[in-house]
Design an enzyme around this catalytic site. Structure first.
Site, PDB file in Angstrom:
ATOM      1  N   LEU A 260      27.551  -4.623 -13.636  1.00  8.21           N
ATOM      2  CA  LEU A 260      28.675  -4.219 -14.479  1.00  8.21           C
ATOM      3  C   LEU A 260      28.333  -2.861 -15.076  1.00  8.21           C
ATOM      4  O   LEU A 260      27.171  -2.586 -15.376  1.00  8.21           O
ATOM      5  CB  LEU A 260      28.909  -5.228 -15.613  1.00  8.21           C
ATOM      6  CG  LEU A 260      29.291  -6.660 -15.225  1.00  8.21           C
ATOM      7  CD1 LEU A 260      29.402  -7.520 -16.483  1.00  8.21           C
ATOM      8  CD2 LEU A 260      30.595  -6.695 -14.443  1.00  8.21           C
ATOM      9  N   ASP A 261      29.346  -2.012 -15.260  1.00 15.00           N
ATOM     10  CA  ASP A 261      29.113  -0.741 -15.938  1.00 15.00           C
ATOM     11  C   ASP A 261      28.550  -0.998 -17.334  1.00 15.00           C
ATOM     12  O   ASP A 261      28.779  -2.062 -17.926  1.00 15.00           O
ATOM     13  CB  ASP A 261      30.422   0.043 -16.078  1.00 15.00           C
ATOM     14  CG  ASP A 261      31.007   0.456 -14.732  1.00 15.00           C
ATOM     15  OD1 ASP A 261      30.252   0.482 -13.753  1.00 15.00           O
ATOM     16  OD2 ASP A 261      32.213   0.744 -14.689  1.00 15.00           O
ATOM     17  N   ARG A 262      27.849  -0.022 -17.871  1.00  5.82           N
ATOM     18  CA  ARG A 262      27.201  -0.184 -19.177  1.00  5.82           C
ATOM     19  C   ARG A 262      28.190  -0.637 -20.252  1.00  5.82           C
ATOM     20  O   ARG A 262      27.874  -1.494 -21.072  1.00  5.82           O
ATOM     21  CB  ARG A 262      26.548   1.135 -19.598  1.00  5.82           C
ATOM     22  CG  ARG A 262      25.773   1.051 -20.909  1.00  5.82           C
ATOM     23  CD  ARG A 262      25.036   2.352 -21.188  1.00  5.82           C
ATOM     24  NE  ARG A 262      25.976   3.441 -21.413  1.00  5.82           N
ATOM     25  CZ  ARG A 262      26.532   3.730 -22.585  1.00  5.82           C
ATOM     26  NH1 ARG A 262      26.238   3.006 -23.656  1.00  5.82           N
ATOM     27  NH2 ARG A 262      27.370   4.734 -22.703  1.00  5.82           N
TER      28      ARG A 262
END
Length: 301
Positions: free
Chosen positions: A137-139
């Site tokens: 997942l993106d940050r």
């Protein structure tokens, strides 16, 4: 140290030892198999071997696995809460908060991998006492994230993704009024004008596909549920933005309006949450975080 014995079938005669082990032992990569052989952890008739040794069929291979190497001892038992949604001998699924990178990125900020390794041992993936990362997942994306405990579990999870047996659903707050449902598909690659960004407006053999449907019409925005068909970096944010429906507060792909909208400060990051994750035999849901709920309440007005 664990010991595993394998009998080489006659039809495998002529195969290389490293390639045979990689094919026969679930989750054992070719690189890892070569490393174990070179370190003396693979023996035939009690003798060390070379990775390129040709097998003749019928022999017994002894494979011993050393204890996984511990991660650097420095850190990160303490850190943000990581609610556990599922935990068994194969996989750990956590509700990742926004603001954490999945894998170590340097500096003094912990990653999800480091926090999970410290709090929920044991792990043994590629010879390290760290969870295996198969999807990301993106940050600043929150929600369901699955991590593997063993090489075999990592291989099984990767195979499930490849065979389309994983169902991932996201909720996104997007600006404007979208169609009731829509499917988006196109080429996908890095933006030649900005290496931080990705785009569908390039020539590429790689494809990106998703579908979405409306969950709620809001004041100047729409809550949509997205189903991913492929798992490209930044994919949901890119495809929705390029379809004219940028994710609220997305500083990288949205126009200025996504950051100046009154609800943008309520969420403080792009409004994207991995709501549900279904793996073979396991299905979990991550409750909406408070920042997402605040933005949703403002948009309901």
């Amino acid at each position: 140290m664990s010991l595993q014995k394998l009998i080489v079938p006659r039809e495998a005669a002529g195969a290389r030892l490293d390639k045979f082990l990689s094919a026969q032992v679930p989750g054992l990569s070719l690189e890892r198999a070569r490393g174990l052989i070179e370190q003396g952890h693979v023996r035939i008739r009690g003798k060390k071997c070379q990775p390129t040794r040709k097998l003749w069929g019928g022999e017994e291979i002894e494979l011993s696995r050393p204890e996984p190497r511990a991660p650097p001892a420095r850190r990160f038992v303490e850190g943000p809460a990581l609610p556990v949604l599922h935990d068994d001998a194969s996989w750990v699924i956590v509700n990742k908060p926004a603001g954490l990178s999945v894998e170590p990125a340097g500096g003094n900020v912990p990653s999800v991998v480091e926090l999970v390794a410290a709090r929920l041992p044991p792990f043994d993936v590629e010879g390290q006492a760290l969870p295996g990362v198969v999807h990301r997942l993106d940050r600043d994306t929150s929600g369901c994230l699955a991590l593997a405990r063993t090489d075999a579990a990592a291989a099984a999870l990767e195979r499930a993704f490849q065979e389309k047996r994983v169902d991932k659903r996201y909720w996104a707050l997007v600006l404007g009024e979208t169609p009731e449902r829509e499917r988006l598909e196109g080429p996908y690659g890095r933006d030649p004008r900005d290496p931080r960004r990705f785009t569908t407006k390039v020539r590429s053999a790689r494809r990106a596909a998703l579908s979405y449907e409306v969950r709620e019409r809001l004041r100047g925005a729409t809550l949509v549920e997205v189903k991913l068909e492929t798992g490209r970096t930044h994919q949901i944010r890119v495809q929705l933005a390029e379809a004219g429906h940028p994710v609220l507060a997305d500083a990288l792909y949205g126009p200025d309006e996504t950051r100046t909208h009154p609800a943008a400060s309520a969420v403080g990051r792009h409004a994207l949450h991995a709501l549900r994750l279904s793996l073979p035999g396991v299905s979990v849901e991550a409750p909406l975080p408070e920042d997402f709920q605040r933005a949703l309440a403002l948009l309901r007005g």
